[in-house]
Design an enzyme around this catalytic site. Structure first.
Site, PDB file in Angstrom:
ATOM      1  N   LYS A 181      49.365 -32.664 -54.480  1.00 15.05           N
ATOM      2  CA  LYS A 181      49.605 -33.091 -55.855  1.00 15.05           C
ATOM      3  C   LYS A 181      49.567 -31.880 -56.781  1.00 15.05           C
ATOM      4  O   LYS A 181      48.620 -31.067 -56.708  1.00 15.05           O
ATOM      5  CB  LYS A 181      48.539 -34.107 -56.275  1.00 15.05           C
ATOM      6  CG  LYS A 181      48.721 -35.460 -55.612  1.00 15.05           C
ATOM      7  CD  LYS A 181      50.037 -36.069 -56.017  1.00 15.05           C
ATOM      8  CE  LYS A 181      50.097 -37.548 -55.734  1.00 15.05           C
ATOM      9  NZ  LYS A 181      51.408 -38.101 -56.086  1.00 15.05           N
ATOM     10  N   ASP A 229      54.156 -32.759 -54.975  1.00 12.08           N
ATOM     11  CA  ASP A 229      54.552 -33.903 -55.808  1.00 12.08           C
ATOM     12  C   ASP A 229      53.955 -33.703 -57.201  1.00 12.08           C
ATOM     13  O   ASP A 229      52.730 -33.669 -57.352  1.00 12.08           O
ATOM     14  CB  ASP A 229      54.023 -35.203 -55.185  1.00 12.08           C
ATOM     15  CG  ASP A 229      54.418 -36.434 -55.995  1.00 12.08           C
ATOM     16  OD1 ASP A 229      55.127 -36.286 -57.019  1.00 12.08           O
ATOM     17  OD2 ASP A 229      54.014 -37.549 -55.600  1.00 12.08           O
ATOM     18  N   ASP A 269      60.849 -40.311 -56.787  1.00 14.07           N
ATOM     19  CA  ASP A 269      59.854 -41.333 -56.404  1.00 14.07           C
ATOM     20  C   ASP A 269      59.796 -42.393 -57.505  1.00 14.07           C
ATOM     21  O   ASP A 269      60.582 -43.343 -57.506  1.00 14.07           O
ATOM     22  CB  ASP A 269      58.504 -40.662 -56.157  1.00 14.07           C
ATOM     23  CG  ASP A 269      57.372 -41.643 -55.917  1.00 14.07           C
ATOM     24  OD1 ASP A 269      57.657 -42.831 -55.696  1.00 14.07           O
ATOM     25  OD2 ASP A 269      56.192 -41.246 -55.979  1.00 14.07           O
ATOM     26  N   LYS A 303      58.942 -46.790 -51.000  1.00 20.16           N
ATOM     27  CA  LYS A 303      57.591 -47.371 -51.022  1.00 20.16           C
ATOM     28  C   LYS A 303      57.717 -48.877 -50.883  1.00 20.16           C
ATOM     29  O   LYS A 303      58.240 -49.535 -51.801  1.00 20.16           O
ATOM     30  CB  LYS A 303      56.867 -46.997 -52.322  1.00 20.16           C
ATOM     31  CG  LYS A 303      56.540 -45.508 -52.404  1.00 20.16           C
ATOM     32  CD  LYS A 303      55.757 -45.182 -53.663  1.00 20.16           C
ATOM     33  CE  LYS A 303      55.287 -43.734 -53.645  1.00 20.16           C
ATOM     34  NZ  LYS A 303      54.653 -43.332 -54.914  1.00 20.16           N
ATOM     35  N   GLN A 323      51.804 -45.813 -52.323  1.00 15.91           N
ATOM     36  CA  GLN A 323      51.521 -46.223 -53.700  1.00 15.91           C
ATOM     37  C   GLN A 323      50.012 -46.312 -53.907  1.00 15.91           C
ATOM     38  O   GLN A 323      49.532 -47.093 -54.704  1.00 15.91           O
ATOM     39  CB  GLN A 323      52.214 -47.563 -53.975  1.00 15.91           C
ATOM     40  CG  GLN A 323      52.444 -47.869 -55.437  1.00 15.91           C
ATOM     41  CD  GLN A 323      53.327 -46.859 -56.110  1.00 15.91           C
ATOM     42  OE1 GLN A 323      54.529 -46.884 -55.954  1.00 15.91           O
ATOM     43  NE2 GLN A 323      52.733 -45.955 -56.861  1.00 15.91           N
ATOM     44  N   GLU A 361      58.755 -33.122 -54.991  1.00 18.32           N
ATOM     45  CA  GLU A 361      58.899 -34.522 -55.438  1.00 18.32           C
ATOM     46  C   GLU A 361      58.617 -34.644 -56.936  1.00 18.32           C
ATOM     47  O   GLU A 361      57.583 -34.137 -57.414  1.00 18.32           O
ATOM     48  CB  GLU A 361      57.920 -35.390 -54.631  1.00 18.32           C
ATOM     49  CG  GLU A 361      57.925 -36.868 -54.996  1.00 18.32           C
ATOM     50  CD  GLU A 361      57.112 -37.692 -53.988  1.00 18.32           C
ATOM     51  OE1 GLU A 361      57.123 -37.359 -52.779  1.00 18.32           O
ATOM     52  OE2 GLU A 361      56.445 -38.652 -54.414  1.00 18.32           O
TER      53      GLU A 361
END
Ligand code: MUC
Ligand code: MG
Length: 367
Positions: A162, A191, A242, A266, A294, A217
């Site tokens: 992240k 991401d 996403d 997802k 998620q 992402e």
């Protein structure tokens, strides 16, 4: 095979360790268990994870939309008429995780009724998936330590890091520290959850040019329309959309605009019926896909692996199937287990998993 009732049960299970990322954080899994009952006495299950910062859904909102709108639309419909259900739910805009959970509980009930695993009904490509673990915000040493633990205990060697909203240099330092610690033995991608601007994203990606990343992402918002196209055009790795692609139509818009070159699927937001639409669209367009997370509990993860393992193109990359490991407990009778970096589809009809009534009694918040 007719649906007789739909239940939406809110529950809350704390995380041992919160997951923090650019658009928010999760400390407690305040999810909604959906149960679809049929006139054969079969019960299908799925869970909806509210992500207010991503889709605007809340736990009370999910319960309300299911009880007040969706339940009446599906009661009386047969489990074989899943397209009727999709069309009726589609009359309401938004509410992706509520719709997805109803759809997946219907598929689970169908699998249990015809006594086949949902994964086989969906496609039956394989029996499990390689797992990718999502590393939430922390300092570089702590994020490396978490990756070490995931590799040592579960054999996981793919990590989604992240990034975004923090100083760019801190994020790039984390990714560099991971590459230095593990060398070529791990796969890494990042991401941003829309946390950087387009120019910050490009600077960061240039800074990490030597780190052999798989994907980038949602680094900047899709609504920064021209900036995002400018960025995607300059990158030499697939750019995953996403949260900007909650529907197949959004995939079309973003990809044709040059704002994405790969797609996160997802099941928590497109269910099984909608995820197949997104997957087949992505295949037709020649896009790589990744099974995303998620921040699902074990029931949601059983759904994701059932879908991901069912299809060839979702089985190519490791799927994000491990964040339930940070929850203090879960609802299932048999916990999911990741071994040698792989999560198997739970054996059995439907999703192959069951809710433990004692655990549900302990964690439900509506009584
Ligand atoms: C992800 O891939 O972005 C965090 C926010 C959200 O909506 O999903 C998670 C993971
Ligand atoms: Mg994401």
């Amino acid at each position: 095979m007719k649906i007789t009732a739909v239940e939406a049960i809110p529950f809350a299970i704390p995380y041992r360790k919160p997951l923090k990322f650019a658009s928010g954080e999760v400390r407690v899994a305040t999810h909604v268990l959906v149960r679809v009952h049929t006139d054969d006495g079969v019960v299908g299950i799925a869970e909806a994870p509210p992500r207010p910062f991503t889709y605007g859904e809340t736990q009370p909102g999910i319960v309300a939309v299911i009880n007040e709108i969706f339940a009446a639309q599906v009661v009386g419909v047969s489990l074989t008429e899943r397209e009727v259900i999709s069309a009726r739910l589609a009359r309401t805009v938004g509410n992706p995780t509520a719709k997805a959970a109803v759809d997946m509980a219907v598929w689970d009930a169908f699998g249990r009724t015809v006594q086949l695993p949902v994964s086989e009904l969906l496609g039956g490509f394989g029996t499990g998936m390689r797992v990718s673990h999502m590393l939430g915000f922390d300092d570089p040493a702590a994020m490396v330590a978490e990756a070490e633990k995931m590799l040592e205990i579960y054999g996981i060697s793919t990590f989604k890091v992240k990034v975004g909203r923090r100083p760019v240099s801190l994020d790039t330092a984390v990714v560099r520290a991971l590459r230095e610690r593990f060398g070529a033995n791990v796969e890494l991608y990042v991401d941003g959850n829309r946390g950087w601007t387009a120019s910050e994203s490009l600077r960061a990606m240039k800074d990490m040019d030597d780190l052999n990343l798989l994907f980038a992402e949602e680094l900047c918002p899709a609504d920064d329309v021209l900036g995002r196209r400018w960025l995607v055009d300059k990158l030499d790795l697939p750019f995953i959309a996403d949260e900007s692609v909650p529907t197949a139509a959004d995939v079309t818009r973003e990809v044709l605009a040059g704002a994405a070159t790969a797609i996160s699927i997802k099941t928590a937001r497109t269910g099984f019926s909608g995820s197949q639409r997104v997957l087949h669209l992505a295949e037709g367009l020649g896009l790589e896909v990744v099974m995303g997370n998620q921040i699902d509990g074990q029931l949601g993860t059983a759904c994701a692996v059932s879908f991901g393992a069912a299809h060839a193109s979702t089985s190519r990359c490791a799927g994000e199937l491990s964040n339930f490991l940070d929850m203090a407990d879960d609802l299932l009778t048999e916990p999911l287990r990741i071994r040698d970096g792989v999560l198997q589809v739970p054996p059995g009809n439907g999703l192959g998993v069951n809710v433990d009534p004692d655990k549900l009694a302990r964690y439900r918040t509506d009584n």
